[in-house]
Motif scaffolding. Structure first.
Motif, PDB file in Angstrom:
ATOM      1  N   LYS A   1       4.918  13.470  12.637  1.00  0.00           N
ATOM      2  CA  LYS A   1       6.139  13.054  13.327  1.00  0.00           C
ATOM      3  C   LYS A   1       6.216  11.552  13.567  1.00  0.00           C
ATOM      4  CE  LYS A   1       6.777  17.528  15.602  1.00  0.00           C
ATOM      5  NZ  LYS A   1       6.890  18.256  16.893  1.00  0.00           N
ATOM      6  N   ALA A   2       5.243  10.824  13.061  1.00  0.00           N
ATOM      7  CA  ALA A   2       5.257   9.362  13.153  1.00  0.00           C
ATOM      8  C   ALA A   2       5.461   8.793  11.754  1.00  0.00           C
ATOM      9  CB  ALA A   2       3.956   8.841  13.750  1.00  0.00           C
ATOM     10  N   GLY A   3       6.119   7.634  11.676  1.00  0.00           N
ATOM     11  CA  GLY A   3       6.388   7.063  10.372  1.00  0.00           C
ATOM     12  C   GLY A   3       6.458   5.559  10.389  1.00  0.00           C
ATOM     13  N   VAL A   4       6.647   4.983   9.206  1.00  0.00           N
ATOM     14  CA  VAL A   4       6.815   3.546   9.023  1.00  0.00           C
ATOM     15  C   VAL A   4       8.296   3.290   8.766  1.00  0.00           C
ATOM     16  CG1 VAL A   4       6.144   1.518   7.686  1.00  0.00           C
ATOM     17  CG2 VAL A   4       4.485   3.363   8.096  1.00  0.00           C
ATOM     18  N   TYR A   5       8.871   2.347   9.482  1.00  0.00           N
ATOM     19  CA  TYR A   5      10.310   2.091   9.399  1.00  0.00           C
ATOM     20  C   TYR A   5      10.711   1.670   7.984  1.00  0.00           C
ATOM     21  CZ  TYR A   5      14.919   0.478  11.000  1.00  0.00           C
ATOM     22  OH  TYR A   5      16.268   0.310  11.188  1.00  0.00           O
ATOM     23  N   GLU A   6      11.856   2.170   7.558  1.00  0.00           N
ATOM     24  CA  GLU A   6      12.315   1.951   6.183  1.00  0.00           C
ATOM     25  C   GLU A   6      12.635   0.495   5.870  1.00  0.00           C
ATOM     26  OE1 GLU A   6      13.339   4.207   8.279  1.00  0.00           O
ATOM     27  OE2 GLU A   6      12.865   6.128   7.334  1.00  0.00           O
ATOM     28  N   LYS A   7      13.045  -0.264   6.886  1.00  0.00           N
ATOM     29  CA  LYS A   7      13.475  -1.640   6.651  1.00  0.00           C
ATOM     30  C   LYS A   7      12.396  -2.680   6.976  1.00  0.00           C
ATOM     31  CE  LYS A   7      18.342  -0.624   7.655  1.00  0.00           C
ATOM     32  NZ  LYS A   7      19.508  -0.976   8.516  1.00  0.00           N
ATOM     33  N   GLN A   8      11.315  -2.246   7.630  1.00  0.00           N
ATOM     34  CA  GLN A   8      10.273  -3.200   8.017  1.00  0.00           C
ATOM     35  C   GLN A   8       8.955  -2.445   8.149  1.00  0.00           C
ATOM     36  OE1 GLN A   8       7.999  -5.564   8.360  1.00  0.00           O
ATOM     37  NE2 GLN A   8       9.658  -6.957   8.967  1.00  0.00           N
TER      38      GLN A   8
ATOM     39  N   GLN B   1      -1.309   7.056  16.479  1.00  0.00           N
ATOM     40  CA  GLN B   1      -2.643   6.502  16.277  1.00  0.00           C
ATOM     41  C   GLN B   1      -3.201   6.911  14.921  1.00  0.00           C
ATOM     42  OE1 GLN B   1      -5.300   7.471  19.500  1.00  0.00           O
ATOM     43  NE2 GLN B   1      -6.675   5.786  19.050  1.00  0.00           N
ATOM     44  N   ALA B   2      -2.985   8.170  14.532  1.00  0.00           N
ATOM     45  CA  ALA B   2      -3.471   8.646  13.239  1.00  0.00           C
ATOM     46  C   ALA B   2      -2.787   7.908  12.090  1.00  0.00           C
ATOM     47  CB  ALA B   2      -3.234  10.151  13.122  1.00  0.00           C
TER      48      ALA B   2
ATOM     49  N   CYS C   1       0.824  -1.214   0.000  1.00  0.00           N
ATOM     50  CA  CYS C   1       0.000   0.000   0.000  1.00  0.00           C
ATOM     51  C   CYS C   1       0.857   1.263   0.000  1.00  0.00           C
ATOM     52  CB  CYS C   1      -0.942   0.003   1.205  1.00  0.00           C
ATOM     53  SG  CYS C   1      -2.305  -1.189   1.063  1.00  0.00           S
ATOM     54  N   GLY C   2       2.176   1.074  -0.107  1.00  0.00           N
ATOM     55  CA  GLY C   2       3.073   2.211  -0.266  1.00  0.00           C
ATOM     56  C   GLY C   2       3.465   2.934   1.002  1.00  0.00           C
ATOM     57  N   TRP C   3       3.312   2.278   2.165  1.00  0.00           N
ATOM     58  CA  TRP C   3       3.582   2.970   3.422  1.00  0.00           C
ATOM     59  C   TRP C   3       5.004   2.794   3.923  1.00  0.00           C
ATOM     60  CZ3 TRP C   3       1.226   6.785   5.737  1.00  0.00           C
ATOM     61  CH2 TRP C   3      -0.112   7.014   5.468  1.00  0.00           C
ATOM     62  N   LYS C   4       5.721   1.833   3.442  1.00  0.00           N
ATOM     63  CA  LYS C   4       7.074   1.574   3.953  1.00  0.00           C
ATOM     64  C   LYS C   4       7.961   2.803   3.758  1.00  0.00           C
ATOM     65  CE  LYS C   4      10.622  -2.059   3.763  1.00  0.00           C
ATOM     66  NZ  LYS C   4      11.002  -3.312   3.061  1.00  0.00           N
ATOM     67  N   GLY C   5       8.529   3.303   4.859  1.00  0.00           N
ATOM     68  CA  GLY C   5       9.406   4.459   4.810  1.00  0.00           C
ATOM     69  C   GLY C   5       8.694   5.803   4.822  1.00  0.00           C
ATOM     70  N   ARG C   6       7.362   5.792   4.738  1.00  0.00           N
ATOM     71  CA  ARG C   6       6.614   7.047   4.717  1.00  0.00           C
ATOM     72  C   ARG C   6       6.340   7.564   6.127  1.00  0.00           C
ATOM     73  NH1 ARG C   6       1.241   6.447   1.422  1.00  0.00           N
ATOM     74  NH2 ARG C   6       0.896   8.488   2.410  1.00  0.00           N
ATOM     75  N   SER C   7       6.026   8.821   6.219  1.00  0.00           N
ATOM     76  CA  SER C   7       5.682   9.442   7.492  1.00  0.00           C
ATOM     77  C   SER C   7       4.358  10.176   7.380  1.00  0.00           C
ATOM     78  CB  SER C   7       6.772  10.425   7.937  1.00  0.00           C
ATOM     79  OG  SER C   7       7.985   9.766   8.215  1.00  0.00           O
ATOM     80  N   LEU C   8       3.724  10.335   8.520  1.00  0.00           N
ATOM     81  CA  LEU C   8       2.526  11.157   8.636  1.00  0.00           C
ATOM     82  C   LEU C   8       2.766  12.027   9.859  1.00  0.00           C
ATOM     83  CD1 LEU C   8      -0.289  11.594   7.375  1.00  0.00           C
ATOM     84  CD2 LEU C   8      -1.199  10.007   9.072  1.00  0.00           C
TER      85      LEU C   8
ATOM     86  N   GLY D   1      10.498  11.694  16.158  1.00  0.00           N
ATOM     87  CA  GLY D   1      11.016  12.719  17.066  1.00  0.00           C
ATOM     88  C   GLY D   1       9.906  13.665  17.472  1.00  0.00           C
ATOM     89  N   GLY D   2       9.491  13.571  18.736  1.00  0.00           N
ATOM     90  CA  GLY D   2       8.447  14.459  19.232  1.00  0.00           C
ATOM     91  C   GLY D   2       7.042  14.042  18.888  1.00  0.00           C
ATOM     92  N   ALA D   3       6.861  12.820  18.405  1.00  0.00           N
ATOM     93  CA  ALA D   3       5.507  12.350  18.079  1.00  0.00           C
ATOM     94  C   ALA D   3       4.697  12.149  19.350  1.00  0.00           C
ATOM     95  CB  ALA D   3       5.576  11.050  17.284  1.00  0.00           C
ATOM     96  N   THR D   4       3.422  12.428  19.259  1.00  0.00           N
ATOM     97  CA  THR D   4       2.498  12.138  20.350  1.00  0.00           C
ATOM     98  C   THR D   4       1.820  10.798  20.082  1.00  0.00           C
ATOM     99  OG1 THR D   4       0.611  13.191  19.249  1.00  0.00           O
ATOM    100  CG2 THR D   4       2.034  14.608  20.614  1.00  0.00           C
ATOM    101  N   GLY D   5       1.131  10.292  21.089  1.00  0.00           N
ATOM    102  CA  GLY D   5       0.373   9.068  20.886  1.00  0.00           C
ATOM    103  C   GLY D   5      -0.687   9.255  19.815  1.00  0.00           C
ATOM    104  N   ALA D   6      -1.254  10.457  19.754  1.00  0.00           N
ATOM    105  CA  ALA D   6      -2.273  10.744  18.740  1.00  0.00           C
ATOM    106  C   ALA D   6      -1.670  10.702  17.336  1.00  0.00           C
ATOM    107  CB  ALA D   6      -2.897  12.110  19.007  1.00  0.00           C
ATOM    108  N   ASP D   7      -0.412  11.131  17.200  1.00  0.00           N
ATOM    109  CA  ASP D   7       0.266  11.067  15.900  1.00  0.00           C
ATOM    110  C   ASP D   7       0.406   9.622  15.434  1.00  0.00           C
ATOM    111  OD1 ASP D   7       0.634  13.838  15.797  1.00  0.00           O
ATOM    112  OD2 ASP D   7       2.591  13.732  16.779  1.00  0.00           O
TER     113      ASP D   7
END
Length: 342
Positions: free
Chosen positions: A294-301, A317-318, A285-292, A309-315
């Motif tokens: 301050k939260a993101g999907v790890y590049e290798k998994q 969760q979103a 679905c194209g999410w690997k390595g992407r961010s939304l 850095g500085g992400a909240t739980g809401a970040d």
């Protein structure tokens, strides 16, 4: 006997969750022995407060400040017990670091848990999640545990059947056992041990080293190397390991998906259902390595969500909800998070 309860107000929880989310607890108590736990929950004021039990914080997403009492399970201790003709028995307190405990069993010449090396968290959390990796799960080597029941004020012993283990699940995540607090866990490790290298990636990694008959230490070291290559260290980048469970679908549903997506990664289960690879679905679905934010999907998994850095739980969760929505829209598959949202 008088038990000292050092209750700390307005306590920061950043160091007690591997996502590194900044949040605070209204009250905090570090539990170093069972007497403290019993005394704390015998106190009517403390017992009436909302309660959050934390070990290593590796399977929790803090979505805000916690307006209650955090019990930090820091009980220490491990021992080899009298076993049976077929199994060694080893016990560890709930606050023991899981990885350190696994390495200790291997060093003691008591193999069995080596496939579960380098999983973050504490011993007390292992049965709750029925943690698993590389062809092994907690339930495979579980003997019993001691838990404190706040409703009765008593300690109870629970065997495997009582724990109701399932895939990344147990009674402790269900209504019947959610309030139970694990104090220690006993494992039964086989005396007639053979290496478990059934998992394809592990078997390939062992073979690549030219090891024909791996020892428990060989397996442990290989698992550690593979995990370090694929997964981020929470000390370097905040994460809770695999964020989503691998979804299980019917054989018919899997066949329909394969007809449209022949490369679909799937594994037949003993009951005839099919377990799909959540990481593959997320990647497609194209999410690997992407961010939304301050939260993101790890590049290798793709199965690992990270705090950039500085992400909240809401970040976080979103981000998780966006991934769930895309996977469901494309494949008709619902992804279920592994961490507990608080």
């Amino acid at each position: 006997m008088q038990v000292n309860l050092s209750i700390v107000p307005d306590f920061p929880l950043t160091s007690l969750n591997t996502f590194g989310i900044e949040a605070r607890a209204k009250r905090y108590l570090r539990i170093e022995n069972a007497e403290q736990l019993q005394a704390a929950l015998a106190d009517p004021v403390l017992a009436a407060m909302p309660r959050l039990v934390l070990g290593g914080g590796s399977n929790v997403l803090l979505t805000g400040d916690f307006n209650g009492l955090v019990l930090h399970m820091a009980l220490q201790g491990r021992a080899v017990l009298t076993g049976t003709d077929t199994h060694h028995h080893v016990r560890a307190a709930a606050g023991e670091n899981w990885h350190a405990f696994v390495q200790w069993t291997v060093d003691q010449g008591l193999p069995g848990l080596e496939n579960l090396s380098l999983i973050p968290g504490t011993v007390g959390a292992a049965p709750i999640q029925n943690i698993g990796a590389y062809g092994a799960e907690t339930k495979d080597y579980f003997h019993s545990l001691t838990a404190f029941d706040p409703s009765s004020g008593q300690f109870v012993t629970m065997d495997r059947e009582a724990c109701r283990f399932a895939y990344r699940d147990s009674i402790f995540k269900q209504e019947a056992g959610r309030n139970l607090i694990i104090v220690d866990v006993t494992f039964a490790l086989p005396k007639a041990w053979t290496p478990n290298v059934r998992y394809a990636e592990l078997a390939q990694a062992v073979a690549a080293q030219g090891i024909a008959t791996p020892s428990a230490r060989d397996v442990a070291d290989t698992v550690i190397a593979v995990r370090r290559r694929k997964l981020p260290d929470p000390a370097d980048i905040g994460n809770a390991g695999s964020f989503f469970k691998n979804p299980v679908v019917s054989a018919d549903a899997c066949e329909r998906l394969l007809a449209q997506y022949p490369a679909l990664v799937h594994h037949r289960q003993a009951d005839g259902t099919e377990k799909l690879a959540a990481g593959w679905l997320i990647d497609q679905c194209g999410w690997k390595g992407r961010s939304l934010g301050k939260a993101g999907v790890y590049e290798k998994q793709a199965l690992v969500l990270v705090n950039r850095g500085g992400a909240t739980g809401a970040d976080v969760q979103a981000l998780a909800q966006a991934i769930q929505s895309d996977v469901n829209a494309k494949y008709g598959v619902v992804l279920e998070p592994e961490p507990v949202f608080v």
